[in-house]
Design a protein around this motif. Sequence first.
Motif, PDB file in Angstrom:
ATOM      1  N   LEU A   1      19.521 -24.259 -20.335  1.00 47.78           N
ATOM      2  CA  LEU A   1      19.504 -25.518 -21.081  1.00 47.78           C
ATOM      3  C   LEU A   1      19.225 -26.672 -20.124  1.00 47.78           C
ATOM      4  CD1 LEU A   1      22.359 -27.280 -20.553  1.00 47.78           C
ATOM      5  CD2 LEU A   1      23.294 -25.443 -21.971  1.00 47.78           C
ATOM      6  N   LEU A   2      18.753 -27.747 -20.692  1.00 50.39           N
ATOM      7  CA  LEU A   2      18.503 -28.993 -19.956  1.00 50.39           C
ATOM      8  C   LEU A   2      19.493 -30.026 -20.466  1.00 50.39           C
ATOM      9  CD1 LEU A   2      16.613 -30.400 -17.885  1.00 50.39           C
ATOM     10  CD2 LEU A   2      15.261 -31.178 -19.846  1.00 50.39           C
ATOM     11  N   ARG A   3      20.293 -30.560 -19.535  1.00 51.65           N
ATOM     12  CA  ARG A   3      21.342 -31.510 -19.911  1.00 51.65           C
ATOM     13  C   ARG A   3      21.082 -32.863 -19.288  1.00 51.65           C
ATOM     14  NH1 ARG A   3      26.030 -33.005 -17.186  1.00 51.65           N
ATOM     15  NH2 ARG A   3      26.343 -31.102 -15.983  1.00 51.65           N
ATOM     16  N   VAL A   4      21.283 -33.906 -20.085  1.00 51.60           N
ATOM     17  CA  VAL A   4      21.225 -35.296 -19.619  1.00 51.60           C
ATOM     18  C   VAL A   4      22.593 -35.909 -19.858  1.00 51.60           C
ATOM     19  CG1 VAL A   4      20.128 -37.552 -19.871  1.00 51.60           C
ATOM     20  CG2 VAL A   4      18.767 -35.466 -20.158  1.00 51.60           C
ATOM     21  N   SER A   5      23.190 -36.485 -18.806  1.00 50.69           N
ATOM     22  CA  SER A   5      24.532 -37.055 -18.942  1.00 50.69           C
ATOM     23  C   SER A   5      24.592 -38.426 -18.296  1.00 50.69           C
ATOM     24  CB  SER A   5      25.568 -36.128 -18.295  1.00 50.69           C
ATOM     25  OG  SER A   5      25.291 -35.956 -16.909  1.00 50.69           O
ATOM     26  N   ALA A   6      25.571 -39.224 -18.743  1.00 47.42           N
ATOM     27  CA  ALA A   6      25.774 -40.568 -18.195  1.00 47.42           C
ATOM     28  C   ALA A   6      27.231 -40.959 -18.391  1.00 47.42           C
ATOM     29  CB  ALA A   6      24.853 -41.574 -18.875  1.00 47.42           C
ATOM     30  N   ALA A   7      27.726 -41.831 -17.493  1.00 48.74           N
ATOM     31  CA  ALA A   7      29.114 -42.290 -17.571  1.00 48.74           C
ATOM     32  C   ALA A   7      29.221 -43.691 -17.006  1.00 48.74           C
ATOM     33  CB  ALA A   7      30.037 -41.337 -16.813  1.00 48.74           C
ATOM     34  N   ILE A   8      30.214 -44.425 -17.495  1.00 49.79           N
ATOM     35  CA  ILE A   8      30.521 -45.748 -16.965  1.00 49.79           C
ATOM     36  C   ILE A   8      32.021 -45.828 -16.715  1.00 49.79           C
ATOM     37  CG2 ILE A   8      28.577 -46.917 -18.076  1.00 49.79           C
ATOM     38  CD1 ILE A   8      30.507 -47.845 -20.265  1.00 49.79           C
ATOM     39  N   GLY A   9      32.418 -46.620 -15.685  1.00 51.59           N
ATOM     40  CA  GLY A   9      33.829 -46.749 -15.372  1.00 51.59           C
ATOM     41  C   GLY A   9      34.129 -48.059 -14.668  1.00 51.59           C
TER      42      GLY A   9
ATOM     43  N   ALA B   1      26.944 -36.751 -23.021  1.00 54.21           N
ATOM     44  CA  ALA B   1      25.860 -35.867 -22.602  1.00 54.21           C
ATOM     45  C   ALA B   1      25.169 -35.307 -23.828  1.00 54.21           C
ATOM     46  CB  ALA B   1      26.386 -34.734 -21.722  1.00 54.21           C
ATOM     47  N   VAL B   2      23.897 -34.997 -23.671  1.00 56.61           N
ATOM     48  CA  VAL B   2      23.127 -34.298 -24.692  1.00 56.61           C
ATOM     49  C   VAL B   2      22.383 -33.160 -24.001  1.00 56.61           C
ATOM     50  CG1 VAL B   2      22.883 -36.283 -26.241  1.00 56.61           C
ATOM     51  CG2 VAL B   2      21.195 -35.904 -24.428  1.00 56.61           C
ATOM     52  N   TRP B   3      22.084 -32.108 -24.751  1.00 59.35           N
ATOM     53  CA  TRP B   3      21.382 -30.968 -24.167  1.00 59.35           C
ATOM     54  C   TRP B   3      20.554 -30.253 -25.222  1.00 59.35           C
ATOM     55  CZ3 TRP B   3      26.807 -31.102 -24.373  1.00 59.35           C
ATOM     56  CH2 TRP B   3      27.382 -30.321 -25.371  1.00 59.35           C
ATOM     57  N   VAL B   4      19.627 -29.450 -24.740  1.00 63.06           N
ATOM     58  CA  VAL B   4      18.809 -28.589 -25.569  1.00 63.06           C
ATOM     59  C   VAL B   4      18.557 -27.316 -24.777  1.00 63.06           C
ATOM     60  CG1 VAL B   4      16.666 -29.647 -24.743  1.00 63.06           C
ATOM     61  CG2 VAL B   4      16.659 -28.373 -26.900  1.00 63.06           C
ATOM     62  N   GLY B   5      18.592 -26.161 -25.435  1.00 59.59           N
ATOM     63  CA  GLY B   5      18.440 -24.913 -24.703  1.00 59.59           C
ATOM     64  C   GLY B   5      18.130 -23.747 -25.603  1.00 59.59           C
ATOM     65  N   TYR B   6      18.080 -22.581 -24.982  1.00 61.27           N
ATOM     66  CA  TYR B   6      17.800 -21.345 -25.707  1.00 61.27           C
ATOM     67  C   TYR B   6      18.638 -20.222 -25.101  1.00 61.27           C
ATOM     68  CZ  TYR B   6      15.330 -17.554 -28.033  1.00 61.27           C
ATOM     69  OH  TYR B   6      15.020 -16.454 -28.802  1.00 61.27           O
ATOM     70  N   ASP B   7      19.237 -19.399 -25.986  1.00 61.85           N
ATOM     71  CA  ASP B   7      20.044 -18.255 -25.570  1.00 61.85           C
ATOM     72  C   ASP B   7      19.441 -16.975 -26.147  1.00 61.85           C
ATOM     73  OD1 ASP B   7      22.011 -19.994 -24.418  1.00 61.85           O
ATOM     74  OD2 ASP B   7      22.782 -20.360 -26.440  1.00 61.85           O
ATOM     75  N   ALA B   8      19.323 -15.947 -25.309  1.00 62.04           N
ATOM     76  CA  ALA B   8      18.801 -14.650 -25.742  1.00 62.04           C
ATOM     77  C   ALA B   8      19.943 -13.647 -25.819  1.00 62.04           C
ATOM     78  CB  ALA B   8      17.720 -14.157 -24.780  1.00 62.04           C
ATOM     79  N   TRP B   9      19.981 -12.871 -26.909  1.00 59.81           N
ATOM     80  CA  TRP B   9      21.053 -11.887 -27.086  1.00 59.81           C
ATOM     81  C   TRP B   9      20.944 -10.772 -26.039  1.00 59.81           C
ATOM     82  CZ3 TRP B   9      24.871 -13.214 -30.136  1.00 59.81           C
ATOM     83  CH2 TRP B   9      24.639 -14.051 -31.238  1.00 59.81           C
ATOM     84  N   VAL B  10      22.086 -10.468 -25.413  1.00 60.96           N
ATOM     85  CA  VAL B  10      22.160  -9.345 -24.481  1.00 60.96           C
ATOM     86  C   VAL B  10      23.269  -8.367 -24.893  1.00 60.96           C
ATOM     87  CG1 VAL B  10      21.226 -10.649 -22.552  1.00 60.96           C
ATOM     88  CG2 VAL B  10      23.705 -10.631 -22.940  1.00 60.96           C
ATOM     89  N   GLY B  11      23.953  -8.647 -25.985  1.00 64.10           N
ATOM     90  CA  GLY B  11      25.017  -7.799 -26.505  1.00 64.10           C
ATOM     91  C   GLY B  11      25.319  -8.198 -27.928  1.00 64.10           C
ATOM     92  N   ASP B  12      26.361  -7.565 -28.503  1.00 65.98           N
ATOM     93  CA  ASP B  12      26.722  -7.894 -29.875  1.00 65.98           C
ATOM     94  C   ASP B  12      27.137  -9.347 -30.027  1.00 65.98           C
ATOM     95  OD1 ASP B  12      26.219  -5.297 -30.636  1.00 65.98           O
ATOM     96  OD2 ASP B  12      28.291  -4.634 -30.331  1.00 65.98           O
ATOM     97  N   GLU B  13      27.858  -9.885 -29.030  1.00 65.71           N
ATOM     98  CA  GLU B  13      28.333 -11.267 -29.094  1.00 65.71           C
ATOM     99  C   GLU B  13      27.876 -12.115 -27.899  1.00 65.71           C
ATOM    100  OE1 GLU B  13      29.723 -12.340 -31.693  1.00 65.71           O
ATOM    101  OE2 GLU B  13      30.506 -10.561 -32.716  1.00 65.71           O
ATOM    102  N   TRP B  14      27.364 -11.488 -26.866  1.00 68.81           N
ATOM    103  CA  TRP B  14      26.994 -12.206 -25.646  1.00 68.81           C
ATOM    104  C   TRP B  14      25.505 -12.544 -25.638  1.00 68.81           C
ATOM    105  CZ3 TRP B  14      30.182 -14.257 -22.109  1.00 68.81           C
ATOM    106  CH2 TRP B  14      31.495 -13.783 -22.040  1.00 68.81           C
ATOM    107  N   SER B  15      25.219 -13.696 -25.054  1.00 71.57           N
ATOM    108  CA  SER B  15      23.830 -14.089 -24.848  1.00 71.57           C
ATOM    109  C   SER B  15      23.731 -14.894 -23.554  1.00 71.57           C
ATOM    110  CB  SER B  15      23.293 -14.910 -26.027  1.00 71.57           C
ATOM    111  OG  SER B  15      24.124 -16.039 -26.269  1.00 71.57           O
ATOM    112  N   LEU B  16      22.558 -14.860 -22.951  1.00 70.91           N
ATOM    113  CA  LEU B  16      22.266 -15.592 -21.722  1.00 70.91           C
ATOM    114  C   LEU B  16      21.064 -16.485 -21.969  1.00 70.91           C
ATOM    115  CD1 LEU B  16      22.576 -12.685 -19.108  1.00 70.91           C
ATOM    116  CD2 LEU B  16      24.338 -14.345 -19.759  1.00 70.91           C
ATOM    117  N   GLY B  17      21.044 -17.610 -21.262  1.00 70.64           N
ATOM    118  CA  GLY B  17      19.930 -18.522 -21.469  1.00 70.64           C
ATOM    119  C   GLY B  17      19.936 -19.670 -20.484  1.00 70.64           C
TER     120      GLY B  17
END
Length: 266
Positions: A233-241, A215-231
């Motif tokens: 992302l867009l994820r693209v995934s693939a699998a074979i079996g 999988a690959v992804w790209v996103g953005y997180d905004a700080w809402v605390g000293d260590e916490w952030s919310l945001g």
Amino acid sequence: MIERRRPGVQILAAVIAGGLSLSAPAFAQGWEDAAAAGEPAQPDEAQPAPAAESRSAPAAEPTKAAASQGPDAKPKIDVTGPPPEPPVARSFHVHDGFYLRINLGIGAYGAKYENDVTAGGGALSLDALVGGTPTPGLVLGGALLADHVQKATVEQDGRDVGDAIVETGMFGAFIDGFPDAKGGFHLGGALGFANIHTDVDGADEARDDTGFGGAVWVGYDAWVGDEWSLGALLRVSAAIGKSEKDGQDRDAESRALTLMFTALYH
């Protein structure tokens, strides 16, 4: 009648007379010094010579250090140590240290099997990523990614042949990077083992095809605390079996495009 004295008697008388003449001033001086000091004079003690007084005076005077410390002062021991190191300041709003990310989202999911069989629908996705930061802004760790379709449409050669529950799960290593260690923009990817589970309505049994996925992804997180952030992302995934039934090999592959809400502790 003139009395004639013997020479020995004359010499003794002269010595006594001279001694009395010399001791009288010293005796008087002793009484004066005793009166000045408030002590009775000792007439029978000889006064020290001036030269002796001048030689003994430096030894009688205490040094400045002894006078400041007192007669009973003990040698001082320096017990002071080096100054304490300043406390290490914690870094806030910097992407470093422990990393925990939880993603939840929805997206489009599709799977393809042998004999031109496909399944697809809307998926509910959940991710959990745990790792550390070897250098600010760069994260390495382990990831668990899952896509679930409760009612996927199954088709063969373009014809609807029923519904199925389809799931893809992946477990492996991931990397996530923040170009700005204090910013929110990030991009990353994961690679690991995968399993595609398919349970078609009316089928004798479900099938599990195991293999690899990523999988690959790209996103953005905004700080809402000293260590916490919310945001988000867009994820693209693939699998074979692959799997096997009745001595025949079966193949499966899946893919998903998911928009996810994310909570990050980092």
